[in-house]
Scaffold this motif. Structure first.
Motif, short mmCIF file in Angstrom:
data_model
loop_
_atom_site.label_atom_id
_atom_site.label_comp_id
_atom_site.label_asym_id
_atom_site.label_seq_id
_atom_site.Cartn_x
_atom_site.Cartn_y
_atom_site.Cartn_z
N ARG A 138 0.82 -1.21 0.00
CA ARG A 138 0.00 0.00 0.00
C ARG A 138 0.86 1.26 0.00
NH1 ARG A 138 -0.99 4.34 2.10
NH2 ARG A 138 0.76 3.89 3.48
N PHE A 139 0.53 2.17 -0.85
CA PHE A 139 1.10 3.51 -0.78
C PHE A 139 0.06 4.48 -1.31
CE2 PHE A 139 2.21 2.19 -5.06
CZ PHE A 139 2.12 3.34 -5.83
N SER A 140 0.26 5.75 -1.12
CA SER A 140 -0.72 6.73 -1.57
C SER A 140 -0.65 6.88 -3.07
CB SER A 140 -0.46 8.08 -0.88
OG SER A 140 -0.77 7.97 0.49
N ARG A 165 -1.69 8.49 -6.45
CA ARG A 165 -2.20 9.80 -6.88
C ARG A 165 -2.36 9.88 -8.39
NH1 ARG A 165 1.41 10.96 -2.49
NH2 ARG A 165 0.26 11.69 -0.67
N GLN A 193 -7.48 18.65 -5.96
CA GLN A 193 -6.65 17.44 -6.16
C GLN A 193 -7.29 16.60 -7.27
OE1 GLN A 193 -4.71 15.97 -2.30
NE2 GLN A 193 -6.66 16.77 -1.57
N TRP A 218 -5.62 8.34 1.14
CA TRP A 218 -6.39 9.09 2.15
C TRP A 218 -6.46 10.56 1.71
CZ3 TRP A 218 -7.51 8.22 7.65
CH2 TRP A 218 -7.33 6.89 8.06
N GLY A 225 -7.55 14.09 3.36
CA GLY A 225 -8.04 14.89 4.48
C GLY A 225 -8.17 16.35 4.10
N SER A 226 -7.57 16.70 2.95
CA SER A 226 -7.64 18.08 2.50
C SER A 226 -8.88 18.25 1.62
CB SER A 226 -6.35 18.41 1.73
OG SER A 226 -6.41 19.74 1.28
N GLU A 258 -13.41 11.72 5.81
CA GLU A 258 -12.27 11.52 4.90
C GLU A 258 -12.79 11.05 3.55
OE1 GLU A 258 -9.45 12.05 6.78
OE2 GLU A 258 -8.01 11.73 5.18
N ARG A 278 10.15 6.66 5.93
CA ARG A 278 9.68 6.41 7.31
C ARG A 278 10.83 6.54 8.30
NH1 ARG A 278 5.36 6.71 5.00
NH2 ARG A 278 3.62 5.26 5.24
C1 LIG Z 1 -5.30 11.54 7.62
C2 LIG Z 1 -4.58 11.62 6.30
C3 LIG Z 1 -4.89 12.63 5.41
C4 LIG Z 1 -4.25 12.69 4.17
N1 LIG Z 1 -4.63 13.64 3.26
C5 LIG Z 1 -4.05 13.65 2.04
C6 LIG Z 1 -4.50 14.56 1.04
O1 LIG Z 1 -5.43 15.34 1.21
N2 LIG Z 1 -3.87 14.52 -0.17
C7 LIG Z 1 -2.86 13.64 -0.46
O2 LIG Z 1 -2.36 13.66 -1.58
N3 LIG Z 1 -2.41 12.76 0.47
C8 LIG Z 1 -2.99 12.74 1.70
N4 LIG Z 1 -2.59 11.82 2.63
C9 LIG Z 1 -1.54 10.85 2.28
C10 LIG Z 1 -0.22 11.10 3.04
O3 LIG Z 1 0.42 12.21 2.48
C11 LIG Z 1 0.62 9.81 2.93
O4 LIG Z 1 -0.06 8.77 3.59
C12 LIG Z 1 1.99 9.97 3.55
O5 LIG Z 1 2.75 10.93 2.85
C13 LIG Z 1 2.77 8.66 3.53
O6 LIG Z 1 2.89 8.16 2.21
P1 LIG Z 1 2.30 6.74 1.78
O7 LIG Z 1 0.82 6.73 2.09
O8 LIG Z 1 2.55 6.65 0.30
O9 LIG Z 1 3.00 5.66 2.54
C14 LIG Z 1 -3.22 11.74 3.86
C15 LIG Z 1 -2.93 10.72 4.77
C16 LIG Z 1 -3.61 10.64 5.96
C17 LIG Z 1 -3.29 9.48 6.89
#
Ligand SMILES: Cc1cc2nc3c(=O)[nH]c(=O)nc-3n(C[C@H](O)[C@H](O)[C@H](O)COP(=O)(O)O)c2cc1C
Length: 173
Positions: free
Chosen positions: A10-12, A14, A66, A119, A121-122, A142, A159
């Protein structure tokens, strides 16, 4: 996939492919959220699953521009029926913690299905409420776009080392 492999996978994400998510996969992902634990087993989390293209596009501006939020074929809007002023004895808000657990169940389940998520949150809750007809007394916690990652999606995971975040028996960080 082994649990630890799912966690590592898992990673964010986009950037998403313009490809729908199979209904069976989506059902299993939502089932993972249904099985999440919650304080007093109150189960106050609920979800609006957005697949409609026009609504997803409207969610882009609600998510502060976004673009990938609208690009994903599915956006799960995570809500709570919980009282936002209700604190647990420890002083923390119950509904945010319950929601966080359930949302990460969604994210990990998506990864186990070969899907990406991020995720969000913005975002502006009032705009999301208006787009999706969510009543005032429901907290929008969220957004979680889900879909097949496009090849350009990159993990930028950085990390802290384990020694920086864990100590044993007495505080020594
Ligand atoms: C509560 C929360 C809110 C977040 N909001 C955003 C967001 O609005 N936009 C975004 O691009 N990433 C968002 N993220 C992703 C984080 O930036 C990301 O989890 C963090 O940089 C670690 O990277 P990874 O998820 O790839 O491991 C959010 C993550 C969390 C946990």
């Amino acid at each position: 996939m082994d649990f630890y492999d799912v966690v590592k996978t898992r990673f964010s994400v986009r950037a998403y492919e313009d490809r729908p998510v199979e209904r069976e996969k989506l059902d299993r992902i939502l089932e993972a959220a249904r099985l999440a634990p919650s304080a007093k087993n109150l189960q106050e989390c609920c979800y609006v699953v957005v697949t409609d293209r026009e609504k997803r596009e409207q969610l882009i501006s609600a998510a502060a521009g976004q673009r990938f939020v609208g690009q994903a074929p599915v956006v799960i809007v995570c809500c709570s029926t919980g009282d936002k002023d209700s604190l647990m004895r420890c002083g923390h808000s119950r509904y945010t913690i319950d929601s966080g657990i359930a949302i990460e169940h969604l994210a990990l389940a998506a990864a186990a299905e070969g899907l990406g998520s991020c995720w969000i949150g913005s975002f502006y809750p009032d705009q999301v409420r208006e787009i999706l007809n969510i009543p005032e007394d429901i907290e929008v916690v969220e957004l979680l776009p889900i879909g097949y990652p496009s090849p350009e999606a990159q993990s930028v995971r950085g990390r802290k080392d384990i020694e920086e975040i864990v100590c044993y028996d007495t505080w020594s960080l």
